[in-house]
Design a protein around this motif. Structure first.
Motif, PDB file in Angstrom:
ATOM      1  N   SER A  33      13.962   6.567  13.941  1.00  0.00           N
ATOM      2  CA  SER A  33      13.559   7.852  13.380  1.00  0.00           C
ATOM      3  C   SER A  33      14.207   9.019  14.120  1.00  0.00           C
ATOM      4  O   SER A  33      14.160   9.103  15.341  1.00  0.00           O
ATOM      5  CB  SER A  33      12.033   7.966  13.472  1.00  0.00           C
ATOM      6  OG  SER A  33      11.636   9.297  13.248  1.00  0.00           O
ATOM      7  N   GLN A  35      13.224  11.969  14.025  1.00  0.00           N
ATOM      8  CA  GLN A  35      12.173  12.901  14.424  1.00  0.00           C
ATOM      9  C   GLN A  35      11.744  12.683  15.888  1.00  0.00           C
ATOM     10  O   GLN A  35      11.130  13.556  16.485  1.00  0.00           O
ATOM     11  CB  GLN A  35      10.971  12.656  13.489  1.00  0.00           C
ATOM     12  CG  GLN A  35      10.109  13.853  13.229  1.00  0.00           C
ATOM     13  CD  GLN A  35       8.891  13.502  12.371  1.00  0.00           C
ATOM     14  OE1 GLN A  35       8.852  12.470  11.688  1.00  0.00           O
ATOM     15  NE2 GLN A  35       7.890  14.356  12.413  1.00  0.00           N
ATOM     16  N   ILE A  36      12.078  11.505  16.433  1.00  0.00           N
ATOM     17  CA  ILE A  36      11.643  11.170  17.795  1.00  0.00           C
ATOM     18  C   ILE A  36      12.641  11.738  18.808  1.00  0.00           C
ATOM     19  O   ILE A  36      13.782  11.280  18.905  1.00  0.00           O
ATOM     20  CB  ILE A  36      11.521   9.635  17.978  1.00  0.00           C
ATOM     21  CG1 ILE A  36      10.707   9.002  16.839  1.00  0.00           C
ATOM     22  CG2 ILE A  36      10.927   9.304  19.348  1.00  0.00           C
ATOM     23  CD1 ILE A  36       9.311   9.568  16.621  1.00  0.00           C
ATOM     24  N   ILE A  47       7.803  14.242  19.617  1.00  0.00           N
ATOM     25  CA  ILE A  47       8.117  14.152  18.199  1.00  0.00           C
ATOM     26  C   ILE A  47       8.337  15.554  17.640  1.00  0.00           C
ATOM     27  O   ILE A  47       7.486  16.438  17.795  1.00  0.00           O
ATOM     28  CB  ILE A  47       6.950  13.483  17.436  1.00  0.00           C
ATOM     29  CG1 ILE A  47       6.634  12.112  18.044  1.00  0.00           C
ATOM     30  CG2 ILE A  47       7.272  13.365  15.948  1.00  0.00           C
ATOM     31  CD1 ILE A  47       5.247  11.596  17.686  1.00  0.00           C
ATOM     32  N   ASP A  49       8.348  18.733  15.483  1.00  0.00           N
ATOM     33  CA  ASP A  49       7.361  19.251  14.536  1.00  0.00           C
ATOM     34  C   ASP A  49       7.591  20.748  14.344  1.00  0.00           C
ATOM     35  O   ASP A  49       6.693  21.561  14.565  1.00  0.00           O
ATOM     36  CB  ASP A  49       5.949  18.959  15.069  1.00  0.00           C
ATOM     37  CG  ASP A  49       4.863  19.154  14.002  1.00  0.00           C
ATOM     38  OD1 ASP A  49       5.126  18.863  12.835  1.00  0.00           O
ATOM     39  OD2 ASP A  49       3.756  19.588  14.361  1.00  0.00           O
TER      40      ASP A  49
ATOM     41  N   ASP B  49      -3.126  21.497  11.257  1.00  0.00           N
ATOM     42  CA  ASP B  49      -1.797  21.781  11.820  1.00  0.00           C
ATOM     43  C   ASP B  49      -1.019  22.665  10.849  1.00  0.00           C
ATOM     44  O   ASP B  49       0.057  22.306  10.385  1.00  0.00           O
ATOM     45  CB  ASP B  49      -1.070  20.449  12.084  1.00  0.00           C
ATOM     46  CG  ASP B  49       0.165  20.626  12.956  1.00  0.00           C
ATOM     47  OD1 ASP B  49       0.151  21.494  13.840  1.00  0.00           O
ATOM     48  OD2 ASP B  49       1.151  19.877  12.753  1.00  0.00           O
ATOM     49  N   VAL B  93       4.123   8.534  11.171  1.00  0.00           N
ATOM     50  CA  VAL B  93       5.197   9.119  11.981  1.00  0.00           C
ATOM     51  C   VAL B  93       5.609   8.161  13.101  1.00  0.00           C
ATOM     52  O   VAL B  93       6.782   7.840  13.255  1.00  0.00           O
ATOM     53  CB  VAL B  93       4.757  10.478  12.570  1.00  0.00           C
ATOM     54  CG1 VAL B  93       5.803  11.013  13.552  1.00  0.00           C
ATOM     55  CG2 VAL B  93       4.513  11.492  11.449  1.00  0.00           C
ATOM     56  N   PRO B 124       8.227   3.526  13.870  1.00  0.00           N
ATOM     57  CA  PRO B 124       8.575   3.105  15.226  1.00  0.00           C
ATOM     58  C   PRO B 124       7.382   3.096  16.192  1.00  0.00           C
ATOM     59  O   PRO B 124       6.441   3.858  16.025  1.00  0.00           O
ATOM     60  CB  PRO B 124       9.591   4.154  15.675  1.00  0.00           C
ATOM     61  CG  PRO B 124       9.209   5.383  14.910  1.00  0.00           C
ATOM     62  CD  PRO B 124       8.684   4.889  13.569  1.00  0.00           C
ATOM     63  N   ILE B 126       6.767   4.171  19.888  1.00  0.00           N
ATOM     64  CA  ILE B 126       7.545   5.067  20.746  1.00  0.00           C
ATOM     65  C   ILE B 126       6.971   5.190  22.145  1.00  0.00           C
ATOM     66  O   ILE B 126       7.436   6.020  22.932  1.00  0.00           O
ATOM     67  CB  ILE B 126       7.687   6.468  20.099  1.00  0.00           C
ATOM     68  CG1 ILE B 126       6.306   7.111  19.878  1.00  0.00           C
ATOM     69  CG2 ILE B 126       8.438   6.373  18.777  1.00  0.00           C
ATOM     70  CD1 ILE B 126       6.398   8.557  19.417  1.00  0.00           C
ATOM     71  N   LYS B 146       1.128  12.274   9.285  1.00  0.00           N
ATOM     72  CA  LYS B 146       0.915  13.632   8.781  1.00  0.00           C
ATOM     73  C   LYS B 146       0.567  13.554   7.299  1.00  0.00           C
ATOM     74  O   LYS B 146       0.810  12.535   6.640  1.00  0.00           O
ATOM     75  CB  LYS B 146       2.163  14.491   8.989  1.00  0.00           C
ATOM     76  CG  LYS B 146       2.453  14.768  10.458  1.00  0.00           C
ATOM     77  CD  LYS B 146       3.222  16.056  10.653  1.00  0.00           C
ATOM     78  CE  LYS B 146       2.332  17.179  11.140  1.00  0.00           C
ATOM     79  NZ  LYS B 146       3.050  18.446  11.348  1.00  0.00           N
TER      80      LYS B 146
END
Lengths: 320, 320
Positions: A33, A35-36, A47, A49, B49, B93, B124, B126, B146
């Motif tokens: 990913s 996003q990581i 992550i 955001d 959020d 996520v 994943p 992580i 999310k």
């Protein structure tokens, strides 16, 4: 001081040796990913955001601690998770837990300890799972936090030429049932703890530190070795600069979980500012060494010198 | 059909009875944060959020499952967590895990299973924690997801007058070493599973469902009872409308973890649209009952009727 015997004692210390299998674990978990931003080797994964990042970590309570004192293990499950988020320069949002309890009485005592941790550190537990029928007792807690994206403090970013600063609260004592656990928090006000934990957020948001971790079970130098390994650098530490809480020996202190403590690196020109932030927030902070490009953690006292870990040949976490 | 004996069997089924201690647990965890929109009783906690919410859940793998088949338990640890996020109308996520492993061989097999789950479900791991020196084996996983804020599907929002729809993949078979686990996923393509899991997100974002959960260890009706309890309502279920996978009995199926399944409530005028979404995405979906204002879960077959749970007097989760 006999540096060689200190080094030998620390190398054999279980808090360090039990970390070695982490590297093997990671090979099972490829991350695809985008996003990581950061994951293994950090106190919390990072992550993406938007303008913020989400921080995500989990910690299990060592069964030895749970057997020694269920309340304290419940309390520590909150304490260590909150530290994982603080160490990254972030703020905690919420936790979830999984409690496996064979004995309802142990279970109740663990929950009492967690409740105390929640009240003291002001982070709610908002979900989780209970196994009431296990033949063992275990407690795992995961935490979610946030940080400003440009304020994140990583373990992998230390650079040669930086100084190493250790900061912790020396006002405490070893836990009666568990001598490797130094308690500086359970008897203090929430507001005092929030001040101390907030030091890392202030340092992250002001850009004053380059890398950092919270001091965990491997103790001050074990934690520093993990930081060095993740950053692919080394360090020389002057053990005479390490402040030892009253009533403890240096070797004893270096094998303890300090309750509230961080180790960071910073450029020499910022060291006074970093020391000021930690001190103002109630932690005892000292420059204890400097980062080198040789992948060894060397301890020094006066003219004596000893290699504590040769990170090019051996591994602490197994993360390279 | 002997409805009374079916009801008695389901009431005594361990997957339901072991959930009862959750209520007691919650009394230890007061939540003061205004950012927490929903917590206990939901498949995942919901955290404000901005335009989105963060979803946060944890699940432990039952030691019985871990002993029966380490690979499958590792795989399921991923599967159940991904379902917790899907059930809320969100997307996953990342995950973190805590693995306690006494035996390195069990450890390796659990990790192989987790790796398969990660690859299959494309989420994943992580970070996390490894206890290599425990006298038992345990695996806990937490997940972060999310969702769009206006698309979240809760367990606490079912209303009398709505219909109950069950949707699951009947193309599978009981796991050879663990007969309470129905496997419809491990032999399917990732893209097929993504389609199935995405049903809840589509339903959440289109506003078609009113409440929902993923079907977990308590089976279809045990999960429905949890949803009813959390929503403070009841339901009447026509068991003849429940589709049973080939080769299984109704009583057997109702005690299984279905691998891929959800139970939702919706207004009668939307039921066809909800069935269409589930069907298009490869799940067998049926209207199986309706929500009532009497806090009892009643099962019906033809003219026969039996009270499965009297939720006003007994508790399934203990959450009121």
């Amino acid at each position: 001081m006999n540096l060689e015997s200190l080094a030998a004692e620390l190398r054999g210390f279980v808090g360090v040796t039990r970390k070695k299998q982490i590297g093997e674990l990671i090979s099972f978990f490829p991350i695809e990913s985008k996003q990581i931003i950061a994951s293994f080797g950090e106190d919390a994964a990072v992550i993406d955001d938007g303008d913020e990042v989400m921080l995500f970590a989990a910690d299990g309570i060592w069964s030895k601690l749970m057997d020694a004192d269920p309340e304290w293990s419940g309390y520590c499950s909150v304490l260590v998770n909150v530290h994982d988020i603080a160490a990254m320069g972030g703020w905690p949002v919420a936790m979830v837990d999984v409690l496996s309890a064979g004995d309802p009485e142990i279970s109740r005592r663990v929950l009492e300890g967690m409740k105390k941790g929640i009240e003291k550190l002001r982070v709610p537990i908002i979900g989780g799972h209970l196994h009431p029928d296990t033949p063992y007792s275990a407690l795992d807690v995961a935490i979610l936090g946030k940080a400003k994206k440009n304020a994140v403090i990583l373990s992998s970013t230390a650079q040669p030429g930086e100084v190493v600063i250790a900061a912790y609260d020396t006002d405490g004592k070893p836990h009666p049932q568990f001598q490797l656990s130094f308690d500086s928090t359970s008897f203090k006000e929430s507001s005092v703890l929030a001040q101390q934990l907030g030091a890392m957020r202030e340092l992250g948001e002001s850009g004053l530190v380059r890398a950092g971790k919270d001091i965990s079970n491997p103790g001050l130098l074990g934690t520093l070795a993990m930081l060095m390994e993740t950053s692919k650098v080394g360090a020389v530490v002057d053990v005479d600069a390490i402040v030892v809480p009253e009533g403890l020996t240096l070797a004893g202190w270096l094998q303890m979980y300090p309750g509230m403590g961080f180790v960071v690196t910073t450029r020499p020109e910022n060291q006074e500012k970093v020391l000021e932030v930690f001190t103002r927030r109630g932690l005892t902070a000292r420059v204890i060494g400097r980062v080198t490009d040789e992948r060894r953690l060397i301890i020094r006292s006066g003219e004596e010198e000893s290699v504590l870990f040769d990170l090019a040949r051996e591994c602490v976490t197994g993360i390279h």
